[in-house]
Scaffold this motif. Structure first.
Motif, PDB file in Angstrom:
ATOM      1  N   GLU A 171       0.825  -1.204   0.000  1.00 23.64           N
ATOM      2  CA  GLU A 171       0.000   0.000   0.000  1.00 23.64           C
ATOM      3  C   GLU A 171       0.863   1.259   0.000  1.00 23.64           C
ATOM      4  OE1 GLU A 171      -2.355  -3.306   2.035  1.00 23.64           O
ATOM      5  OE2 GLU A 171      -0.281  -2.630   1.925  1.00 23.64           O
ATOM      6  N   LYS A 172       1.912   1.240   0.805  1.00 28.28           N
ATOM      7  CA  LYS A 172       2.849   2.369   0.863  1.00 28.28           C
ATOM      8  C   LYS A 172       3.529   2.577  -0.485  1.00 28.28           C
ATOM      9  CE  LYS A 172       6.741   1.760   3.039  1.00 28.28           C
ATOM     10  NZ  LYS A 172       7.717   1.560   4.156  1.00 28.28           N
ATOM     11  N   ALA A 173       3.914   1.469  -1.109  1.00 28.05           N
ATOM     12  CA  ALA A 173       4.580   1.557  -2.404  1.00 28.05           C
ATOM     13  C   ALA A 173       3.655   2.156  -3.459  1.00 28.05           C
ATOM     14  CB  ALA A 173       5.053   0.173  -2.839  1.00 28.05           C
ATOM     15  N   ILE A 174       2.401   1.756  -3.444  1.00 25.68           N
ATOM     16  CA  ILE A 174       1.430   2.278  -4.410  1.00 25.68           C
ATOM     17  C   ILE A 174       1.241   3.777  -4.235  1.00 25.68           C
ATOM     18  CG2 ILE A 174      -1.031   2.280  -5.017  1.00 25.68           C
ATOM     19  CD1 ILE A 174      -0.984  -0.765  -4.569  1.00 25.68           C
ATOM     20  N   VAL A 175       1.073   4.213  -3.005  1.00 18.41           N
ATOM     21  CA  VAL A 175       0.873   5.643  -2.746  1.00 18.41           C
ATOM     22  C   VAL A 175       2.109   6.436  -3.153  1.00 18.41           C
ATOM     23  CG1 VAL A 175       0.512   7.375  -0.947  1.00 18.41           C
ATOM     24  CG2 VAL A 175      -0.841   5.284  -0.942  1.00 18.41           C
ATOM     25  N   SER A 176       3.288   5.886  -2.918  1.00 16.37           N
ATOM     26  CA  SER A 176       4.500   6.606  -3.321  1.00 16.37           C
ATOM     27  C   SER A 176       4.579   6.708  -4.841  1.00 16.37           C
ATOM     28  CB  SER A 176       5.754   5.910  -2.770  1.00 16.37           C
ATOM     29  OG  SER A 176       6.079   4.745  -3.510  1.00 16.37           O
ATOM     30  N   GLY A 177       4.131   5.660  -5.541  1.00 19.21           N
ATOM     31  CA  GLY A 177       4.095   5.705  -6.995  1.00 19.21           C
ATOM     32  C   GLY A 177       3.106   6.733  -7.505  1.00 19.21           C
ATOM     33  N   LEU A 178       1.974   6.852  -6.836  1.00 20.54           N
ATOM     34  CA  LEU A 178       0.977   7.854  -7.206  1.00 20.54           C
ATOM     35  C   LEU A 178       1.509   9.265  -6.955  1.00 20.54           C
ATOM     36  CD1 LEU A 178      -2.191   6.104  -5.723  1.00 20.54           C
ATOM     37  CD2 LEU A 178      -1.712   6.474  -8.147  1.00 20.54           C
ATOM     38  N   TYR A 179       2.245   9.417  -5.868  1.00 21.41           N
ATOM     39  CA  TYR A 179       2.844  10.718  -5.561  1.00 21.41           C
ATOM     40  C   TYR A 179       3.835  11.114  -6.657  1.00 21.41           C
ATOM     41  CZ  TYR A 179       5.342  14.362  -2.962  1.00 21.41           C
ATOM     42  OH  TYR A 179       5.919  15.542  -2.588  1.00 21.41           O
ATOM     43  N   ALA A 180       4.665  10.144  -7.054  1.00 16.88           N
ATOM     44  CA  ALA A 180       5.650  10.423  -8.097  1.00 16.88           C
ATOM     45  C   ALA A 180       4.967  10.766  -9.415  1.00 16.88           C
ATOM     46  CB  ALA A 180       6.567   9.217  -8.268  1.00 16.88           C
ATOM     47  N   LYS A 181       3.854  10.121  -9.685  1.00 13.39           N
ATOM     48  CA  LYS A 181       3.100  10.416 -10.903  1.00 13.39           C
ATOM     49  C   LYS A 181       2.527  11.823 -10.846  1.00 13.39           C
ATOM     50  CE  LYS A 181       0.968   8.675 -14.679  1.00 13.39           C
ATOM     51  NZ  LYS A 181       1.584   7.869 -15.750  1.00 13.39           N
ATOM     52  N   ALA A 182       1.998  12.192  -9.702  1.00 15.17           N
ATOM     53  CA  ALA A 182       1.377  13.508  -9.551  1.00 15.17           C
ATOM     54  C   ALA A 182       2.385  14.638  -9.659  1.00 15.17           C
ATOM     55  CB  ALA A 182       0.646  13.584  -8.210  1.00 15.17           C
ATOM     56  N   TYR A 183       3.598  14.403  -9.176  1.00 13.80           N
ATOM     57  CA  TYR A 183       4.622  15.442  -9.151  1.00 13.80           C
ATOM     58  C   TYR A 183       5.790  15.092 -10.079  1.00 13.80           C
ATOM     59  CZ  TYR A 183       2.132  17.362  -5.169  1.00 13.80           C
ATOM     60  OH  TYR A 183       1.162  17.897  -4.362  1.00 13.80           O
ATOM     61  N   SER A 184       5.466  14.494 -11.219  1.00 10.43           N
ATOM     62  CA  SER A 184       6.513  14.045 -12.140  1.00 10.43           C
ATOM     63  C   SER A 184       7.396  15.190 -12.623  1.00 10.43           C
ATOM     64  CB  SER A 184       5.887  13.325 -13.333  1.00 10.43           C
ATOM     65  OG  SER A 184       4.980  14.175 -14.016  1.00 10.43           O
ATOM     66  N   SER A 185       6.804  16.348 -12.916  1.00 10.81           N
ATOM     67  CA  SER A 185       7.596  17.483 -13.396  1.00 10.81           C
ATOM     68  C   SER A 185       8.552  17.975 -12.320  1.00 10.81           C
ATOM     69  CB  SER A 185       6.678  18.632 -13.837  1.00 10.81           C
ATOM     70  OG  SER A 185       5.894  18.246 -14.937  1.00 10.81           O
ATOM     71  N   GLU A 186       8.051  18.060 -11.092  1.00 14.82           N
ATOM     72  CA  GLU A 186       8.889  18.520  -9.993  1.00 14.82           C
ATOM     73  C   GLU A 186      10.021  17.525  -9.706  1.00 14.82           C
ATOM     74  OE1 GLU A 186       4.894  20.476  -9.434  1.00 14.82           O
ATOM     75  OE2 GLU A 186       5.644  18.516 -10.060  1.00 14.82           O
ATOM     76  N   LEU A 187       9.710  16.247  -9.806  1.00 11.30           N
ATOM     77  CA  LEU A 187      10.745  15.238  -9.567  1.00 11.30           C
ATOM     78  C   LEU A 187      11.792  15.236 -10.675  1.00 11.30           C
ATOM     79  CD1 LEU A 187       8.698  12.240  -8.117  1.00 11.30           C
ATOM     80  CD2 LEU A 187      10.192  13.812  -6.901  1.00 11.30           C
ATOM     81  N   GLN A 188      11.375  15.530 -11.892  1.00  4.50           N
ATOM     82  CA  GLN A 188      12.347  15.650 -12.977  1.00  4.50           C
ATOM     83  C   GLN A 188      13.326  16.790 -12.693  1.00  4.50           C
ATOM     84  OE1 GLN A 188      10.195  16.008 -16.677  1.00  4.50           O
ATOM     85  NE2 GLN A 188       9.286  13.973 -16.482  1.00  4.50           N
ATOM     86  N   ASN A 189      12.808  17.888 -12.170  1.00  5.79           N
ATOM     87  CA  ASN A 189      13.679  19.001 -11.796  1.00  5.79           C
ATOM     88  C   ASN A 189      14.606  18.608 -10.654  1.00  5.79           C
ATOM     89  OD1 ASN A 189      12.586  20.749 -13.704  1.00  5.79           O
ATOM     90  ND2 ASN A 189      10.998  21.492 -12.305  1.00  5.79           N
ATOM     91  N   LEU A 190      14.062  17.876  -9.692  1.00  9.32           N
ATOM     92  CA  LEU A 190      14.883  17.409  -8.574  1.00  9.32           C
ATOM     93  C   LEU A 190      15.986  16.475  -9.070  1.00  9.32           C
ATOM     94  CD1 LEU A 190      15.428  17.184  -5.521  1.00  9.32           C
ATOM     95  CD2 LEU A 190      13.798  15.274  -5.478  1.00  9.32           C
ATOM     96  N   ASP A 191      15.640  15.589  -9.996  1.00  9.38           N
ATOM     97  CA  ASP A 191      16.628  14.663 -10.540  1.00  9.38           C
ATOM     98  C   ASP A 191      17.767  15.418 -11.242  1.00  9.38           C
ATOM     99  OD1 ASP A 191      15.230  12.483  -9.617  1.00  9.38           O
ATOM    100  OD2 ASP A 191      14.139  12.174 -11.492  1.00  9.38           O
ATOM    101  N   LYS A 192      17.405  16.464 -11.975  1.00  9.02           N
ATOM    102  CA  LYS A 192      18.421  17.272 -12.657  1.00  9.02           C
ATOM    103  C   LYS A 192      19.331  17.952 -11.636  1.00  9.02           C
ATOM    104  CE  LYS A 192      15.575  18.231 -16.741  1.00  9.02           C
ATOM    105  NZ  LYS A 192      14.835  19.282 -17.500  1.00  9.02           N
ATOM    106  N   PHE A 193      18.730  18.446 -10.562  1.00 11.99           N
ATOM    107  CA  PHE A 193      19.505  19.104  -9.511  1.00 11.99           C
ATOM    108  C   PHE A 193      20.477  18.114  -8.852  1.00 11.99           C
ATOM    109  CE2 PHE A 193      19.841  19.991  -4.924  1.00 11.99           C
ATOM    110  CZ  PHE A 193      20.508  21.216  -4.969  1.00 11.99           C
ATOM    111  N   ILE A 194      19.975  16.902  -8.546  1.00  8.79           N
ATOM    112  CA  ILE A 194      20.810  15.880  -7.924  1.00  8.79           C
ATOM    113  C   ILE A 194      21.927  15.453  -8.863  1.00  8.79           C
ATOM    114  CG2 ILE A 194      20.857  13.508  -7.072  1.00  8.79           C
ATOM    115  CD1 ILE A 194      18.064  13.961  -5.946  1.00  8.79           C
ATOM    116  N   GLN A 195      21.598  15.309 -10.147  1.00  9.75           N
ATOM    117  CA  GLN A 195      22.606  14.928 -11.124  1.00  9.75           C
ATOM    118  C   GLN A 195      23.728  15.956 -11.185  1.00  9.75           C
ATOM    119  OE1 GLN A 195      22.896  12.099 -12.781  1.00  9.75           O
ATOM    120  NE2 GLN A 195      24.775  12.805 -13.808  1.00  9.75           N
ATOM    121  N   LYS A 196      23.349  17.216 -11.166  1.00  8.47           N
ATOM    122  CA  LYS A 196      24.341  18.287 -11.200  1.00  8.47           C
ATOM    123  C   LYS A 196      25.226  18.239  -9.956  1.00  8.47           C
ATOM    124  CE  LYS A 196      24.823  23.326 -11.403  1.00  8.47           C
ATOM    125  NZ  LYS A 196      24.098  24.625 -11.441  1.00  8.47           N
TER     126      LYS A 196
END
Length: 210
Positions: free
Chosen positions: A132-157
């Protein structure tokens, strides 16, 4: 927006610095740098006692795990690893559509008979609240996909500037069960905190955005 999402994620995310902490039996003689770790030596307590049974029945164990996820959580998954454990096999599975997450399913073994229990409904389960926790985390990532993409770019840098290493994808696939996970972080959200979101997903898996 970037500052806001980072602030929120600081509460929700755990930065990864090495091998998965779900592994209950570490390699005794040496350690492996995170950049070289691909899941080798990953086994649970007393897994050496069930290893032969698990290896012999890996295909059926995988089938049961996939069936359990589909019937119980309405989600198609693929099996990334089947890990021997105490009187059981822990199946590391991954959902890719419509949301992405890693979790695990436990398939019990009949250690006295050195075989699988023919009554699979009695021995296939998951840790309470983990899927259940995994599903909700996946839904969160789906909802904030654009923000997470920005976070990923920041972490990569930051990783390139400071020589930071994250987990390899193969290591994540074989050992992770924490929900949505990348090389550098995972998202952990209890379904109890978002019951309506979780219930809505079980009723309708046609997720475009949240």
């Amino acid at each position: 927006m970037m500052r806001k999402i980072v602030s929120v994620l600081l509460i929700l995310l755990v930065t990864l610095s090495g091998c998965s902490e779900t592994n209950e039996k570490k390699e005794a003689e040496s350690t492996t740098p995170v950049q070289d770790y691909v899941g080798q030596g990953f086994i649970f307590v007393d897994g050496d006692k069930s290893k032969d049974i698990v290896e012999k029945n890996e295909a059926e164990i995988s089938r049961r795990a996939i069936k359990y996820m589909k019937e119980t959580y309405k989600t198609d998954v693929k099996v990334n690893n089947v890990v021997p454990a105490r009187s059981a096999a822990v199946v590391m599975v991954e959902a890719e559509e419509p949301i992405q997450f890693h979790t695990s399913v436990i398939v019990g073994l009949d250690m006295a008979k050195k075989a699988l229990d023919p009554k699979e409904a009695n021995v296939v389960r998951s840790e309470e609240g983990e899927v259940e926790k995994a599903i909700v985390s996946g839904l969160y990532a789906k909802a904030y996909s654009s923000e997470l993409q920005n976070l990923d770019k920041f972490i990569q840098k930051m990783s390139e500037e400071h020589g930071l290493y994250g987990q390899k994808e193969e290591a994540i696939d074989k050992t992770a069960s924490s929900g949505y996970q990348t090389a550098h972080y995972f998202i952990s959200l209890s379904a109890l905190e978002f019951p309506e979101v979780y219930k809505e997903y079980l009723m309708n898996q046609d997720v475009s955005n949240m």
